[in-house]
Design an enzyme around this catalytic site. Structure first.
Site, PDB file in Angstrom:
ATOM      1  N   HIS A  50      57.116 -54.236 -12.827  1.00 28.85           N
ATOM      2  CA  HIS A  50      56.224 -53.967 -11.708  1.00 28.85           C
ATOM      3  C   HIS A  50      55.194 -52.868 -11.976  1.00 28.85           C
ATOM      4  O   HIS A  50      54.188 -52.795 -11.267  1.00 28.85           O
ATOM      5  CB  HIS A  50      57.050 -53.590 -10.473  1.00 28.85           C
ATOM      6  N   GLU A 158      66.846 -64.040  -8.975  1.00 27.61           N
ATOM      7  CA  GLU A 158      65.971 -63.638  -7.882  1.00 27.61           C
ATOM      8  C   GLU A 158      65.149 -64.781  -7.308  1.00 27.61           C
ATOM      9  O   GLU A 158      64.171 -64.547  -6.599  1.00 27.61           O
ATOM     10  CB  GLU A 158      65.027 -62.533  -8.382  1.00 27.61           C
ATOM     11  N   ASP A 184      63.191 -59.792  -4.196  1.00 21.80           N
ATOM     12  CA  ASP A 184      62.445 -60.955  -4.673  1.00 21.80           C
ATOM     13  C   ASP A 184      62.996 -62.251  -4.084  1.00 21.80           C
ATOM     14  O   ASP A 184      62.248 -63.201  -3.868  1.00 21.80           O
ATOM     15  CB  ASP A 184      62.445 -61.003  -6.193  1.00 21.80           C
TER      16      ASP A 184
END
Length: 261
Positions: A50, A158, A184
């Protein structure tokens, strides 16, 4: 010749049946990583999916890993995808604990785990042989055997496809752990930012049950002390308890709230 690299304390904790607790360093600061290590954590999570440096930026990752090693804490590095090239790059920089994101199938996981091994499942592995930092630039004794024994590679579960394939994923040889990703999953199911939505909780429970039944170590996020304690009781073995900036925010706002101006 130098002695073999140190053993992997995170692996030892998880294999002993105890829970390893860590914090996400979302500042990507070697100073912060070193400081967090001094606080007695089992691991510091470096999330290269991220934010932070590029997962192919070896020198930047090396600085973060050195900081972890300096204070005796394990680094847990998340890669943005199950790319064998990125796996090899991170390991050669000195990482011992990795997990990969955005996977959907057992074959993707198998490629990532094989890329982390010189020998894999009774056959040749897919890790490259060189003289990187992980080998102390070619001076470490028993480099191949130690790396294969101590390296841990996990996978984040996820999305619905990965959940559908969870049993096959859990059956991948030498998979170190699976990490349930409720945030997620909430996006994938159409409830972004709602990890407590019933459908999201049901999906996470499916991951939990499958991992525990397969005796594969389970990791996840902790949402406060009570939740962390409950997850430990349910069998979680790798739990992230917060973030570096979250800790700073809590402290600074607490100080300011207590001051009369």
């Amino acid at each position: 010749m130098n002695e073999s690299p140190r053993s992997n304390a995170l692996r030892e904790t998880v294999e002993s049946g105890e829970a390893a607790l860590g914090v996400l360093d979302n500042t990507y600061s070697p100073t912060m990583v070193e400081f967090l290590g001094e606080l007695g954590l089992d691991f510091v999570w470096l999330d290269l999916e991220h934010a932070g440096p590029s997962p192919s930026d070896g020198p930047s990752l090396e600085h973060l890993l050195r900081a972890a090693e300096r204070s005796g804490v394990e680094a847990l590095v998340r890669l943005p995808e199950a790319d064998p090239a990125l796996v090899r790059k991170a390991l050669d920089a000195g990482a011992r604990n990795l997990f990969v994101s955005r996977i959907e199938t057992a074959e993707e996981v198998r490629r990532a785990v094989r890329a982390a091994r010189f020998r894999y499942d009774g056959e040749a592995g897919d890790r490259g042989m060189a003289s990187p930092r992980a080998s102390r630039w070619g001076t470490a004794e028993d480099y191949v055997d130690v790396e294969d024994a101590e390296t841990v590679v996990g996978a984040t579960i996820e999305n619905p496809t990965a959940i559908e394939n969870i049993e096959e994923i859990l059956d991948v040889p030498e998979l170190g752990f699976v990490f349930a990703g409720p945030l997620d999953i909430s996006v994938a199911l159409g409830y972004p930012g709602e990890p407590t939505h019933p459908e999201v909780e049901d999906a996470v429970e499916e991951i939990e049950t499958a991992a525990l039944d397969a005796d594969v170590p389970l990791g996840g996020l902790g949402f406060g002390p009570d939740d962390v304690s409950e997850k430990i009781d349910r069998g979680y073995r790798i739990i992230n308890v917060g973030t570096a900036t979250g800790a700073v925010k809590q402290s600074v706002t607490g100080w300011l709230d207590g001051i009369e101006r």
